[in-house]
Design a protein around this motif. Sequence first.
Motif, PDB file in Angstrom:
ATOM      1  N   ALA A 157       4.247  -1.195   9.619  1.00  0.00           N
ATOM      2  CA  ALA A 157       3.642  -2.508   9.349  1.00  0.00           C
ATOM      3  C   ALA A 157       2.253  -2.349   8.749  1.00  0.00           C
ATOM      4  O   ALA A 157       1.876  -3.096   7.844  1.00  0.00           O
ATOM      5  CB  ALA A 157       3.591  -3.358  10.623  1.00  0.00           C
ATOM      6  N   GLN A 158       1.481  -1.374   9.217  1.00  0.00           N
ATOM      7  CA  GLN A 158       0.145  -1.133   8.658  1.00  0.00           C
ATOM      8  C   GLN A 158       0.230  -0.832   7.172  1.00  0.00           C
ATOM      9  O   GLN A 158      -0.597  -1.275   6.391  1.00  0.00           O
ATOM     10  CB  GLN A 158      -0.538   0.045   9.365  1.00  0.00           C
ATOM     11  CG  GLN A 158      -1.062  -0.256  10.727  1.00  0.00           C
ATOM     12  CD  GLN A 158      -1.699   0.979  11.353  1.00  0.00           C
ATOM     13  OE1 GLN A 158      -1.899   2.005  10.704  1.00  0.00           O
ATOM     14  NE2 GLN A 158      -2.014   0.881  12.634  1.00  0.00           N
ATOM     15  N   ARG A 159       1.244  -0.071   6.797  1.00  0.00           N
ATOM     16  CA  ARG A 159       1.396   0.313   5.391  1.00  0.00           C
ATOM     17  C   ARG A 159       1.947  -0.818   4.532  1.00  0.00           C
ATOM     18  O   ARG A 159       1.967  -0.700   3.316  1.00  0.00           O
ATOM     19  CB  ARG A 159       2.289   1.542   5.280  1.00  0.00           C
ATOM     20  CG  ARG A 159       1.599   2.796   5.834  1.00  0.00           C
ATOM     21  CD  ARG A 159       2.506   3.972   5.791  1.00  0.00           C
ATOM     22  NE  ARG A 159       3.477   3.815   6.873  1.00  0.00           N
ATOM     23  CZ  ARG A 159       4.322   4.759   7.260  1.00  0.00           C
ATOM     24  NH1 ARG A 159       4.363   5.898   6.641  1.00  0.00           N
ATOM     25  NH2 ARG A 159       5.150   4.537   8.250  1.00  0.00           N
ATOM     26  N   TYR A 160       2.424  -1.893   5.160  1.00  0.00           N
ATOM     27  CA  TYR A 160       2.979  -3.037   4.433  1.00  0.00           C
ATOM     28  C   TYR A 160       2.225  -4.316   4.790  1.00  0.00           C
ATOM     29  O   TYR A 160       2.825  -5.335   5.126  1.00  0.00           O
ATOM     30  CB  TYR A 160       4.479  -3.179   4.726  1.00  0.00           C
ATOM     31  CG  TYR A 160       5.286  -2.118   4.015  1.00  0.00           C
ATOM     32  CD1 TYR A 160       5.838  -2.353   2.765  1.00  0.00           C
ATOM     33  CD2 TYR A 160       5.459  -0.862   4.576  1.00  0.00           C
ATOM     34  CE1 TYR A 160       6.553  -1.378   2.103  1.00  0.00           C
ATOM     35  CE2 TYR A 160       6.169   0.128   3.919  1.00  0.00           C
ATOM     36  CZ  TYR A 160       6.712  -0.134   2.680  1.00  0.00           C
ATOM     37  OH  TYR A 160       7.413   0.848   2.028  1.00  0.00           O
ATOM     38  N   ASP A 161       0.904  -4.225   4.724  1.00  0.00           N
ATOM     39  CA  ASP A 161       0.024  -5.388   4.910  1.00  0.00           C
ATOM     40  C   ASP A 161       0.262  -6.137   6.218  1.00  0.00           C
ATOM     41  O   ASP A 161       0.229  -7.365   6.259  1.00  0.00           O
ATOM     42  CB  ASP A 161       0.138  -6.355   3.728  1.00  0.00           C
ATOM     43  CG  ASP A 161      -0.283  -5.711   2.420  1.00  0.00           C
ATOM     44  OD1 ASP A 161      -1.265  -4.934   2.441  1.00  0.00           O
ATOM     45  OD2 ASP A 161       0.356  -5.973   1.391  1.00  0.00           O
ATOM     46  N   GLY A 162       0.537  -5.381   7.289  1.00  0.00           N
ATOM     47  CA  GLY A 162       0.668  -5.980   8.610  1.00  0.00           C
ATOM     48  C   GLY A 162       2.022  -6.602   8.906  1.00  0.00           C
ATOM     49  O   GLY A 162       2.194  -7.219   9.945  1.00  0.00           O
TER      50      GLY A 162
END
Length: 137
Positions: free
Chosen positions: A70-75
């Motif tokens: 999720a961090q790598r995909y804007d949350g």
Amino acid sequence: MPIRTIITSALCLAVLSGCANAPFGQSAEVKRGQLVYAKECSQCHGATGDGGGPASLGLGMTPPNLTTLAQRYDGVFPREYVRRFVMGLSEKDDTSGAMPEFAKVGLRHVYPNGGADGEVLEADFEDMLDYLESIQQ
């Protein structure tokens, strides 16, 4: 309200909460997904999803940390991307990589005796995605 009634009510609530099928905040689907993950994914991706499983040592690469998707995909947990990638339905940078295409191999550790005809049951896969979503940091 007398203090004795409050204490008795609190104790009853504590006892009843221990009788639930799953811990507070964790559904039965997430618990089932955790089992599927443990059997199919943890050897490479690690018990906690950090990419440090025992089988990762012989891969020549470190499997991705699944807790930071999720961090790598804007949350936002990239559920459809993960589904397509794991099933082998998307373009991969390295087609000779160690990641099995579960659409072809099935859940062979969940069903070691060939249950479900070696297929990936949609419910099992959805539960595993629910689990991955639940471990996002």
